[in-house]
Write an enzyme that holds these catalytic residues in place. Structure first.
Site, short mmCIF file in Angstrom:
data_model
loop_
_atom_site.label_atom_id
_atom_site.label_comp_id
_atom_site.label_asym_id
_atom_site.label_seq_id
_atom_site.Cartn_x
_atom_site.Cartn_y
_atom_site.Cartn_z
N HIS A 195 -15.19 -1.69 -2.54
CA HIS A 195 -13.79 -1.43 -2.17
C HIS A 195 -13.52 0.03 -1.84
CE1 HIS A 195 -12.06 -5.43 -3.13
NE2 HIS A 195 -13.19 -5.52 -3.79
N ASP A 200 -10.03 7.29 1.52
CA ASP A 200 -9.63 6.01 0.92
C ASP A 200 -10.50 4.91 1.53
OD1 ASP A 200 -8.11 4.31 -0.64
OD2 ASP A 200 -6.21 5.13 0.04
C1 GDG Z 1 -8.88 0.33 -3.91
C2 GDG Z 1 -9.41 1.34 -2.90
C3 GDG Z 1 -8.85 -0.27 -1.10
C4 GDG Z 1 1.09 0.02 -5.24
N1 GDG Z 1 2.14 0.40 -5.96
C5 GDG Z 1 2.50 -0.64 -6.68
C6 GDG Z 1 1.65 -1.68 -6.37
N2 GDG Z 1 0.81 -1.24 -5.48
C7 GDG Z 1 -0.22 -2.06 -4.86
C8 GDG Z 1 -0.06 -1.98 -3.38
C9 GDG Z 1 -1.46 -2.27 -2.91
C10 GDG Z 1 -2.33 -1.79 -4.06
O1 GDG Z 1 -1.48 -1.57 -5.18
C11 GDG Z 1 -2.98 -0.47 -3.77
O2 GDG Z 1 -4.05 -0.69 -2.94
P1 GDG Z 1 -4.67 0.46 -2.09
O3 GDG Z 1 -5.59 -0.18 -1.10
O4 GDG Z 1 -3.60 1.21 -1.41
O5 GDG Z 1 -5.40 1.46 -3.09
P2 GDG Z 1 -6.34 1.38 -4.43
O6 GDG Z 1 -5.57 0.95 -5.59
O7 GDG Z 1 -6.95 2.73 -4.56
O8 GDG Z 1 -7.47 0.31 -4.13
C12 GDG Z 1 -8.67 1.16 -1.59
C13 GDG Z 1 -8.49 -1.25 -2.18
O9 GDG Z 1 -9.19 -0.99 -3.39
C14 GDG Z 1 -8.81 -2.68 -1.76
O10 GDG Z 1 -10.14 -2.81 -1.41
O11 GDG Z 1 -8.00 -0.47 0.01
O12 GDG Z 1 -9.18 2.03 -0.63
O13 GDG Z 1 -9.23 2.65 -3.38
O14 GDG Z 1 -1.65 -3.64 -2.72
O15 GDG Z 1 0.93 -2.91 -2.99
N3 GDG Z 1 1.71 -2.91 -6.91
C15 GDG Z 1 2.69 -3.08 -7.82
N4 GDG Z 1 3.57 -2.10 -8.18
C16 GDG Z 1 3.50 -0.87 -7.62
O16 GDG Z 1 4.29 0.01 -7.93
N5 GDG Z 1 2.80 -4.31 -8.40
#
Ligand code: GDG
Length: 755
Positions: free
Chosen positions: A453, A659
């Site tokens: 990821h 990222d």
């Molecule tokens: C890793 C990798 C890769 C955010 N704020 C809240 C919340 N979120 C959710 C978002 C989104 C998820 O969390 C964050 O996903 P990201 O992809 O932006 O980032 P990482 O957490 O670092 O994830 C990343 C991912 O894995 C998937 O492979 O894209 O690069 O680092 O879905 O909506 N969810 C809730 N409350 C929040 O305040 N419930």
């Protein structure tokens, strides 16, 4: 006598004995509907005998309502009844309540719940006099998780203004009940009414019965019925099912009434929980079909409840979970991970399993020392910074590497006990990179795939790992390696070419006579889940935020609080934008949502400090009486909240320094109103930038450049915004979380066919 029979023999013959029995799942088997769970004539006869046996007080302690207990058990003379977990008690004749209840507040809560329940067939609201229970046993598997999260979020929101209530996670239901009213009170009540030397036996099956078990006095004892004993319980004994309880209760009667019964004489006594195997719910090595797909990740898709050693059913919803849950369910699969709990010692726990969860789960507890060294250590202080190209933050330690290897062995060991050797296994992320080699050593022959990821670094960085060769070798034990972008695939291939004798071919790597397929599988989201109308329960809080922003243009950042996300750099560029283009002063508000993350890793606490200082400085220097330039929210929001925030933003300011993908960028696009969309200002170092070419791409390392890009995003006219958004939305809708999961599993199964 053996197996505790002597203990029970003495307890059963105590002159004064109280039996406190839960009803559903304990005295009668759980049925599909409460109406079907009725006592048989034999059970009624047994209860009558018990309630009238000399020296015995017998009580049914239930979460059900008075009317139901009266109707089913009211005819049993002498039987005491406790309804709604203790809110109501029936003594010799009549019912009385133990707490006052604000009916108006519960009416209000019910009104909030009705639309959610109406939208989810199979769920229902059970309105009790002092509580509201939302049942979800009948909700479709694929929708159950989202439903639980939504209802729990709604209830938690309501509880913030109603602290006199509490939330209870029960089997296939969640209940809001008056705080402090619980089954423990029934024990005190029964004890007060009995002889001073009364001994109590409490029998129950679910978490609500723990309050009874916890109320044991000296000489009392608790018995857990059924499979729930894999959770932490204060009960010390176990009976298989309600039928075993009936036999046991008959034995108690016999022991008390018939002087000649002096030992267990063929009658089963409960088993000591301590003597049971630690993985009670597991068939050790599946003989038959067994799960055909096992997912393994460090974290399970469920949030941790600190009071319970098992992961609870409140789901951590995200596209990943929503995508994986159906593919796992379709294949009768299972998801294995760390429970979120640590234990003393230096061995992982045996594996436990929850078949009812959706998706079905299995988990292990890890020793506290591994958690520190494996998770906080090698994963988050070595692999995370290295794979994200932050060499200055890396810290290597031999003991952390060893702990990493041991944790990977533990996951492999658990996996082997769960699936047949030819099952397909899908491993997730950087915490478990050694699992395939550990599985192969244990004789696993089925296809094993890894999806990473986070980014995969270039060879210059990868070579910095002291154990790089071993790590790469272990990675080549997978059959399929999936990355978010072709760039990461290329990095992996270049590492293999440079550091191993393996042959890099067009679609993979030839190694030790096998082909390891290496490919990009860009993860997407479930766009519709960010396009639903606003959930009324969230509107109020969001309205307050919008009010504070007034008519200014909203620039929005949403990230886990992590140094890779570039939040301080983003703040600097915002500040620079105000200096370069002062006309934006008073006309733009930057809202940064930072979700707490890895708070026990010092670098993360420092990052938080850095951000808070920058926010204070910007607001102090640039703020005016009626305008606060930056609103910094260190908290998480529910999905509906997020969707509303995304939709209201003129600019999605998503500028990680590096990222793997960044799903927030895709969610922002999905949530926009196509007729008046906002602009996605996206870091070119996010994996998402590969697909989202129509975003305004920016370089977060260049403060002035990013400030100018932000100005451009804010000034962008509607025709350009719409054109860019239409193209972005098409991309986000085409490659979703569901297509991603389906593509990966298909590729994994293709490995098997090829073999
Ligand atoms: C890793 C990798 C890769 C955010 N704020 C809240 C919340 N979120 C959710 C978002 C989104 C998820 O969390 C964050 O996903 P990201 O992809 O932006 O980032 P990482 O957490 O670092 O994830 C990343 C991912 O894995 C998937 O492979 O894209 O690069 O680092 O879905 O909506 N969810 C809730 N409350 C929040 O305040 N419930």
């Amino acid at each position: 006598m053996k197996n505790g029979a002597e203990h029970w023999y003495r307890l059963a013959r105590n002159p004064a004995l109280a039996l406190l029995l839960d009803y559903d799942g304990t005295l009668v088997p759980t049925a599909n509907t409460p109406e079907e769970a009725r006592p048989s004539p034999e059970v009624l006869a047994l209860l009558t005998e018990l309630a009238n046996a000399p020296g015995v007080t017998c009580a049914i302690v239930s979460g059900r309502q008075r009317e139901a207990l009266d109707e089913m058990l009211g005819s049993v003379a002498g039987l005491r009844l406790v309804a709604e977990h203790g809110l109501w008690r029936r003594g010799a004749t009549s019912w009385f309540s133990t707490a006052s209840v604000d009916m108006g507040a519960l009416d209000e809560l019910q009104t909030l719940l009705i639309p959610v329940v109406d939208a989810h067939p199979g769920s229902r609201i059970e309105r009790k006099t002092g509580a509201i229970c939302v049942h979800y046993r009948g909700v479709r598997r694929s929708r159950k998780e989202a439903f639980v999260v939504r209802v729990t979020a709604l209830l938690e929101e309501w509880l913030r203004t109603h602290p006199e209530y509490e939330l209870l996670d029960v089997i296939e239901a969640v209940e809001t009940r008056p705080r402090g009213v619980n089954k423990g009170g029934a024990v005190a009540w029964i004890r007060e009414r009995a002889e001073p030397d009364v001994r109590c036996i409490m029998v129950g099956n679910d978490v609500t019965d723990e309050d009874m078990f916890a109320a044991v006095g000296t000489g009392d004892d608790g018995i857990l019925v059924g499979p729930g004993y894999r959770r932490q319980t204060a009960a010390r004994w176990h009976l298989e099912d309600p039928a075993a309880l009936h036999t046991f209760l008959r034995w108690i009667l016999a022991v008390r009434i018939d002087e000649t019964v002096q030992d267990e004489s063929g009658l089963p006594s409960p088993m000591a929980l301590a003597s049971l195997p630690r993985q009670p719910c597991i068939e050790p090595a599946p003989e038959g079909r067994g799960p055909s797909l096992l997912a393994i990740s460090n974290r399970l898709p469920h949030l941790r409840d600190p009071s319970c050693p098992a992961p609870n059913r409140k789901q951590n919803v995200g596209g990943l979970v929503s995508a994986l849950a159906p593919v796992i369910a379709e294949r009768d699969g299972l998801w294995l991970g760390w429970s979120g709990n640590t234990i003393p010692g230096d061995q992982a726990s045996a594996v436990s399993r929850d078949r009812e969860a959706s998706p079905p789960l299995a988990w292990i507890d890890l020793p506290a020392v591994w958690h520190e060294q494996y998770y906080n250590g090698f994963c988050n202080r070595a692999l995370w910074p290295l794979f994200h190209s932050f060499p200055g933050r890396i810290r290597f330690s031999d003991s952390e590497w060893n702990a990493y290897a041991m944790a990977n062995e533990a996951f492999a060991e658990a996996a082997c006990s769960l699936v047949r050797p030819d099952a397909a296994i899908w491993v997730h992320d950087y915490h478990v990179l050694l699992v395939a080699s550990a599985l192969r050593r244990r004789g696993h022959t089925g296809p094993i795939g890894l999806f990473l990821h986070i980014p995969f670094p270039g060879a210059d960085l990868f070579e910095m790992i002291p154990w790089a060769d071993g790590l790469l070798d272990a990675l080549l034990e997978f059959d399929l390696l999936g990355f978010h972008t072709p760039g990461y695939v290329a990095n992996f291939r270049s590492c293999v070419a440079r550091m191993t004798p393996a042959q890099v071919s067009d679609d993979g790597v030839e190694h030790r006579g096998r082909t390891v397929r290496v490919a990009a599988f860009p993860l997407g989201i479930i766009p519709e889940s960010f396009q639903e109308p606003a959930d009324p329960s969230t509107a109020e809080e969001i309205a307050a935020l919008f009010q504070s922003i007034g008519s200014t243009q909203l620039v929005l950042g949403v990230d886990r609080l992590d140094y890779t996300k570039g939040i301080p750099e983003r703040l600097l560029a915002f500040e620079r934008m105000l200096q370069l283009f002062p006309s934006w002063k008073g006309r733009v508000s930057f809202v940064q949502v930072s979700v707490p993350s890895r708070e026990d890793v010092p670098e993360y606490a420092e990052q938080r400090q850095l951000i808070e200082t920058a926010v204070g400085r910007i607001n102090g220097e640039h703020g005016e009486a009626h305008w606060v330039p930056v609103r910094y929210l260190y908290r998480s929001y529910g999905r509906s909240h997020l969707a509303q925030l995304y939709r209201a933003a003129r600019v999605g300011y998503i500028t990680p320094l590096r990222d793997g993908m960044n799903l927030v960028a895709k969610e922002f696009v999905a949530a926009q109103a196509p007729e008046d969309p906002g602009v996605l200002l996206l870091s070119r170092f996010a994996g998402a930038a590969v697909e989202l070419r129509e975003a305004l791409l920016t370089n977060p390392y260049h403060t002035e450049g990013m400030a100018r890009d932000l100005d451009r995003a804010l000034r962008m006219e509607a025709p350009e915004r719409k054109a860019r958004h239409a193209a972005l939305l098409a991309t986000v809708s085409r490659t979703t979380a569901l297509t991603w999961a389906a593509d990966f599993v298909a590729a994994l199964e293709a490995v098997r066919s090829a073999a």
